[in-house]
Design a protein around this motif. Sequence first.
Motif, PDB file in Angstrom:
ATOM      1  N   ASN A 134       0.848  -1.185   0.000  1.00  0.00           N
ATOM      2  CA  ASN A 134       0.000   0.000   0.000  1.00  0.00           C
ATOM      3  C   ASN A 134       0.883   1.235   0.000  1.00  0.00           C
ATOM      4  OD1 ASN A 134      -2.959  -0.605   0.155  1.00  0.00           O
ATOM      5  ND2 ASN A 134      -2.317  -1.813   1.930  1.00  0.00           N
ATOM      6  N   LYS A 145      -5.840   1.257   6.049  1.00  0.00           N
ATOM      7  CA  LYS A 145      -6.110   0.693   4.721  1.00  0.00           C
ATOM      8  C   LYS A 145      -6.268  -0.820   4.773  1.00  0.00           C
ATOM      9  CE  LYS A 145      -3.745   4.290   2.034  1.00  0.00           C
ATOM     10  NZ  LYS A 145      -2.646   4.600   1.091  1.00  0.00           N
ATOM     11  N   GLN A 701     -14.479  -1.028   0.721  1.00  0.00           N
ATOM     12  CA  GLN A 701     -13.212  -1.175   0.013  1.00  0.00           C
ATOM     13  C   GLN A 701     -13.251  -2.474  -0.779  1.00  0.00           C
ATOM     14  OE1 GLN A 701      -9.529  -1.838   2.299  1.00  0.00           O
ATOM     15  NE2 GLN A 701      -8.528  -0.363   0.968  1.00  0.00           N
ATOM     16  N   ASP A 725     -11.914   2.725  -2.990  1.00  0.00           N
ATOM     17  CA  ASP A 725     -12.343   3.049  -1.632  1.00  0.00           C
ATOM     18  C   ASP A 725     -13.536   3.985  -1.751  1.00  0.00           C
ATOM     19  OD1 ASP A 725     -10.599   2.041   0.644  1.00  0.00           O
ATOM     20  OD2 ASP A 725      -9.092   2.724  -0.798  1.00  0.00           O
ATOM     21  N   HIS A 750      -7.338   3.143  -6.581  1.00  0.00           N
ATOM     22  CA  HIS A 750      -5.912   2.889  -6.385  1.00  0.00           C
ATOM     23  C   HIS A 750      -5.497   1.677  -7.214  1.00  0.00           C
ATOM     24  CE1 HIS A 750      -8.017   0.599  -3.146  1.00  0.00           C
ATOM     25  NE2 HIS A 750      -7.211  -0.363  -3.564  1.00  0.00           N
ATOM     26  N   GLN A 771       2.952   1.868  -6.938  1.00  0.00           N
ATOM     27  CA  GLN A 771       1.582   1.919  -6.469  1.00  0.00           C
ATOM     28  C   GLN A 771       1.060   3.352  -6.518  1.00  0.00           C
ATOM     29  OE1 GLN A 771       1.283  -1.194  -2.977  1.00  0.00           O
ATOM     30  NE2 GLN A 771       3.224  -0.143  -2.852  1.00  0.00           N
ATOM     31  N   ASP A 773      -2.305   6.054  -5.385  1.00  0.00           N
ATOM     32  CA  ASP A 773      -3.545   6.358  -4.665  1.00  0.00           C
ATOM     33  C   ASP A 773      -4.250   7.532  -5.336  1.00  0.00           C
ATOM     34  OD1 ASP A 773      -3.410   4.399  -2.792  1.00  0.00           O
ATOM     35  OD2 ASP A 773      -2.864   5.689  -1.106  1.00  0.00           O
ATOM     36  N   ASN A 774      -5.580   7.529  -5.225  1.00  0.00           N
ATOM     37  CA  ASN A 774      -6.389   8.618  -5.783  1.00  0.00           C
ATOM     38  C   ASN A 774      -5.974   8.903  -7.230  1.00  0.00           C
ATOM     39  OD1 ASN A 774      -8.171  10.742  -6.081  1.00  0.00           O
ATOM     40  ND2 ASN A 774      -7.133  12.118  -4.643  1.00  0.00           N
TER      41      ASN A 774
END
Length: 818
Positions: A134, A145, A701, A725, A750, A771, A773-774
Amino acid sequence: MRCLITCLLIFTSSTLYAQQGVLAGKVISGGSSLAYASVSLQGTTYGTTTDGNGAYKLARIKPGDYVAVFSSIGYFSQHIKVHITADTLVQNAELKEGSSKLNEVVITGVSRATELRSNPVPIAVLTKKDIEQNVNSNIIEAITKGVPGVTAVTTGPNISKPFIRGLGYNRVLTLYDGIRQEGQQWGDEHGIEVDQYGMARAEVIKGPASLTYGSDALAGVINLIPYIPAGENGRLNGDVTTEYHTNNGLIASSLGLAYKQNDWKYAFRATGKTAHNYHNQVDGYVYNTAYQEYIFSGMARVDKQWGYSQFSAAAYNNKQEIPDGSRDSLSRRFTVQVAEGDRDDIKNRPFVPNEWLTSYGMTPLHQHIQHYRIYNKTEVKVGGGIFDAALGWQQSIRREYNHPTQPQQAGLYVTLNTINYDFRFSPQIWHGWETSFGVNGIYQNNTSKNATDFPIPDYNLFDIGGFAFAKKKFGKVDVSGGIRYDTRHINWNDFYVGPNPANGFEQKVGADDPAGNLQFPSFSHNYYGISGSLGLTYNVSERVLLKANIARGYRAPNITEIGSNGLDPGAHIVYLGNRNFNPEFSLQEDVGFIAYLKDADLALEVFNNNIDNYIYQSRLDDENGNPVIIVPGNTTYQYQQSKARLYGAEFTFNVHPQATNWFELSNSLAYVIGLNKNEKLIEQSNGAAKYLPFIPPFHWQSDVKFKLNGSYGLFSKLWLRTGIDLFAAQNRYYALNDTETPTPGYTLVHAGVGASIKRKSGKPICDLFIQGDNLFDVAYQSNLNRLKYFEYYNASPNGRSGIYNMGRNVSFKVVFTL
């Protein structure tokens, strides 16, 4: 070091068996040796781990019949009945790969290490592998998370305070290697002082855990267990992690080293992180959210037949900028405070220069957190029982610099010293009964230094509690429970504040100073409480369980709730406490259904929690409905107390077909409602006080993961993961005096990819992670984001108020194996 540990061990082994047996063998999986797997004899003190070749050996075993348990993270455990004689018994085991954690051994929540399946208390486990897969700015973010029901109040990307099922602050007890973490937990504006790269796993108790740990575990416990790189005897080994984040330019590196020489193990880790201001599409770069963090830790441990002893130490140093949200009313560009008092016009400050927004240097307005920790853990086998002792010392130094005209002058400067002690004895199992008895607690002293703001007094605190715990298996039913009594004494002397001619601000003065004002009258009080729990687990089958637990929790009020009377510069809040508050007591019921099937697993946990004397923050307004302003530019909050109820559920459903083991689908849902039971206040406020503050919204999630088995040149263990999410709108909030406002819902996407690189010999080189996110750069505000309320205007030209969360962020991480 060896002489020091020997001197500290007050134990002479006098119980020798005339006949002693040996259990040895090898643990494999898929034809390959399984290194560092756990091997133990169920219900005894005998245990070890396999070496680099999968071999193990348990010696000096009293002859008899036992159940040998072979387990490793990411594999199904195996239970084998063995008959030990005076000779050596060779017993091999083969573990099958799988995601089941039912038989995983946890150390949190009860006095003995126990299997997760037999514990009626809801416990979640997050492994190092889970943490690495993550994008995380800190260890608490990683837990939120990975564990449904755990959220965090945040003040920027590096400051996260854990909440469990809507309860946080001192209601969540954070442990580091089983030792309770003690910093200035009463504030919003700094996080947990631990190394995120040094964690082997995190174990999370959801619900009251006062039985084992005492006050401050009303909501639950997060136990952060350090990672010790394992390796061959006489060979230095370890790992190096390096990481970069695109959003705030985070650069992080961590070096972990370990060395084993026969019975001795040594480990060392050094970590450094630095980041500039984070970015989102509404605010641009959010001024004063940069940070720097450096952590060093070390450990020496000796393992003998009588048990083990371990010494550990850590030093944490964090500089974190303090945002205040001041900006131009039309352009919404952030501005800089350059003056103070009457000379500071909050709405007419100069703009922040663009070059400052991506600078890694610290601005004059920042906080400086230093945390030092030294502790010893010793376990001694006494006959068939176990005696555990833990002693620790911690020092937390917190400085907040909030004077632009005198940048070297700290506004807040407090030093907290804590001594931890914990002694437990688990006798030999008697007729199937596992029992434990213990006493633990802390002693604290907090002192204000050369500061100008004094939100809390200098205080002394002594806490002690004793408990008894028992567990027994009746056929398919595991029953456990216990009782505990706690007492806490807290006191402080008269605290006077007067003018400081040297800098023009205030300072701590003596009672004989003619210009002094009494800010904190003396206080002395004892808090006490009885807590306990009773629960059972019904084993419908090897993979299907029903669980039920009822627990009474206890928490003494913390220092801000009873003693605060001043400005906390980092939070931009003037806190007003109430010394007449009573301890909180909760009664929580938990019911759970868990099934780890061949191709899927699911778990449903339902809870109901009634709390007496619940303490919460409420913004203070005057009789005309206007906010009370004691310090210009800062909000005033007053603590309240009432009855409360929280109830909700968590549900997980994961699909991992054995026929298509390259595919995994994971889903989790979490929902909690927090109700204020002060009916009189609800009626007076026309329903504005109906709900509790800081309650997270419904969260769903969902992740899908594809794994490419086999090797592709140097690459192996390739995986690809993507998911969403979804956070629903939070319209159940504490609206009295605009303490909270509604929060719109949002959905974040993500994705990530990872692989391992190995030499031709099969020896690992590194693991790679990319990785994001958003990914669609959604502009959103979490209802637990404190920056949401950093706003100086009643309206803005773009219709946006407060500061938004981080936008798109991509992480590049490499973990080298040494």
